[in-house]
Design an enzyme around this catalytic site. Structure first.
Site, PDB file in Angstrom:
ATOM      1  CE  LYS A 191       7.600  49.845  67.738  1.00 22.09           C
ATOM      2  NZ  LYS A 191       8.014  50.649  68.896  1.00 22.09           N
ATOM      3  CG  ASN A 233      12.152  47.536  69.207  1.00 19.44           C
ATOM      4  OD1 ASN A 233      12.628  46.493  69.655  1.00 19.44           O
ATOM      5  ND2 ASN A 233      12.696  48.710  69.436  1.00 19.44           N
ATOM      6  CG  ASP A 249      10.275  49.906  71.636  1.00 19.11           C
ATOM      7  OD1 ASP A 249      11.089  50.701  71.125  1.00 19.11           O
ATOM      8  OD2 ASP A 249       9.326  49.404  70.999  1.00 19.11           O
ATOM      9  N   GLY A 282      -1.417  51.210  76.536  1.00 24.65           N
ATOM     10  CA  GLY A 282      -1.277  50.701  75.170  1.00 24.65           C
ATOM     11  C   GLY A 282       0.048  49.982  74.976  1.00 24.65           C
ATOM     12  N   GLY A 283       0.562  50.026  73.761  1.00 24.79           N
ATOM     13  CA  GLY A 283       1.794  49.317  73.412  1.00 24.79           C
ATOM     14  C   GLY A 283       3.000  49.834  74.182  1.00 24.79           C
ATOM     15  CE1 TYR A 329      10.479  59.519  69.467  1.00 23.95           C
ATOM     16  CE2 TYR A 329      11.325  61.396  68.240  1.00 23.95           C
ATOM     17  CZ  TYR A 329      10.866  60.095  68.276  1.00 23.95           C
ATOM     18  OH  TYR A 329      10.787  59.386  67.114  1.00 23.95           O
ATOM     19  N   GLY A 377      11.901  62.100  76.516  1.00 25.09           N
ATOM     20  CA  GLY A 377      11.561  61.002  75.607  1.00 25.09           C
ATOM     21  C   GLY A 377      12.670  60.681  74.630  1.00 25.09           C
TER      22      GLY A 377
END
Ligand code: ATR
Length: 268
Positions: free
Chosen positions: A67, A88, A103, A128-129, A214, A235
């Site tokens: 990504k 993404n 996202d 994080g991301g 998820y 999720g």
């Protein structure tokens, strides 16, 4: 036929082909589009993008670990993706590669559907991301943002997006003050389903708890939140909403939320 695809490594587990192809079938677009999963390693990215421009490719979904590394191959990156610092979704038009990020929309839409008003407070777990997308979605909703992380120093990297407060995970005594809680850490993800990022905390019924994990569909965090009558967001909703937006960018058609959801439920 135009080819859409998801690239990453590993890629076998990706559920994107399943739902994108279900959308293509449901809207009778089989003569126009198909959707593949393509394993691309980091070292292959340059040759991949060189060849892709010569092929009838329309959309490329980008998953782990690319990504960020795809950024340098793109001709254009939209403002949202620039702010988040990750792409993404790539749309190819006239051999030009346009980078987007859906996202954050996967986090924004489910919260928006709960009619959250600006000024509410959100606690984001992790830095994080995925946390960058959550912070950006929360910023777009006008929320007061607090981020907590195991490594507190990492939170400062998120401050280029917007103003945020931070608190060390260990210093978090209770979570009553937050209207919304979003987990972006992998805690609770299969196979470690007995873990939760908020063990020994109590929730209340005014709160909304959103878990980006998820698999499993209902994590221990969401189960606990439900036991305390908090509202929950799964999720899988994030995964569906980000994919719906990609589908629209690739095909110009809106696939149905219910279709993506039922297709995934059969599989998960
Ligand atoms: P992603 O891109 O999915 O967000 P990531 O960039 O690896 O994944 O970020 C994972 C986040 O979960 C990080 O904030 C990480 O905390 P650190 O910054 O301290 O590494 C957090 N995380 C991962 N495993 C964790 C654990 N066992 N306990 C607490 N936090 C954890």
């Amino acid at each position: 036929v135009k080819i859409n695809m998801v690239i990453g490594s590993p890629i076998e587990q990706s559920l994107s082909p399943l739902i994108h192809n279900a959308g293509i079938r449901a809207l009778n677009l089989e003569n126009l589009f198909t959707y593949w999963a393509v394993k691309v390693e980091e070292s292959q990215l340059e040759s991949f993008f060189n060849s892709v421009k010569k092929l009838p490719v329309r959309g490329i979904s980008v998953t782990l670990p690319h990504k960020i590394s795809v950024l340098k191959y793109l001709n254009n990156i939209d403002e949202d993706a620039q702010k988040i610092g990750a792409v993404n979704t790539i749309v190819i038009d006239n051999q030009q590669l346009f980078g987007h990020n859906t996202d954050w929309i996967g986090i924004y839409n489910p919260l928006k559907n709960k009619n959250i008003s600006a000024g509410k407070s959100v606690l984001i777990l992790g830095a994080g991301g995925a946390s960058r997308s959550a912070v950006y979605a929360a910023y777009k909703l006008g929320l007061n943002i607090t981020v907590t992380n195991r490594t507190i120093e990492k939170v400062s990297q998120l401050r280029d997006i917007c103003e945020i407060s931070s608190i060390k995970l260990l210093d978090l005594k209770n979570i009553d003050d937050y209207d919304i809680i979003i987990n972006t850490t992998p805690l609770g993800m299969y196979p470690n389903t007995e873990l939760s990022p908020l063990e020994n905390y109590t929730f209340n019924k005014e709160q909304i708890v959103f878990d980006c994990v998820y698999n499993p569909l209902e994590t221990k965090l969401l189960r606990n939140a439900k036991e305390h009558s908090a509202q929950i967001i799964y999720g899988i909703d994030m995964f569906i909403e980000q994919a719906l937006e990609q589908f629209y960018l690739y095909t110009g058609h809106r696939a149905s939320y219910e279709l993506f959801k039922s297709t995934l439920q059969e599989k998960l």
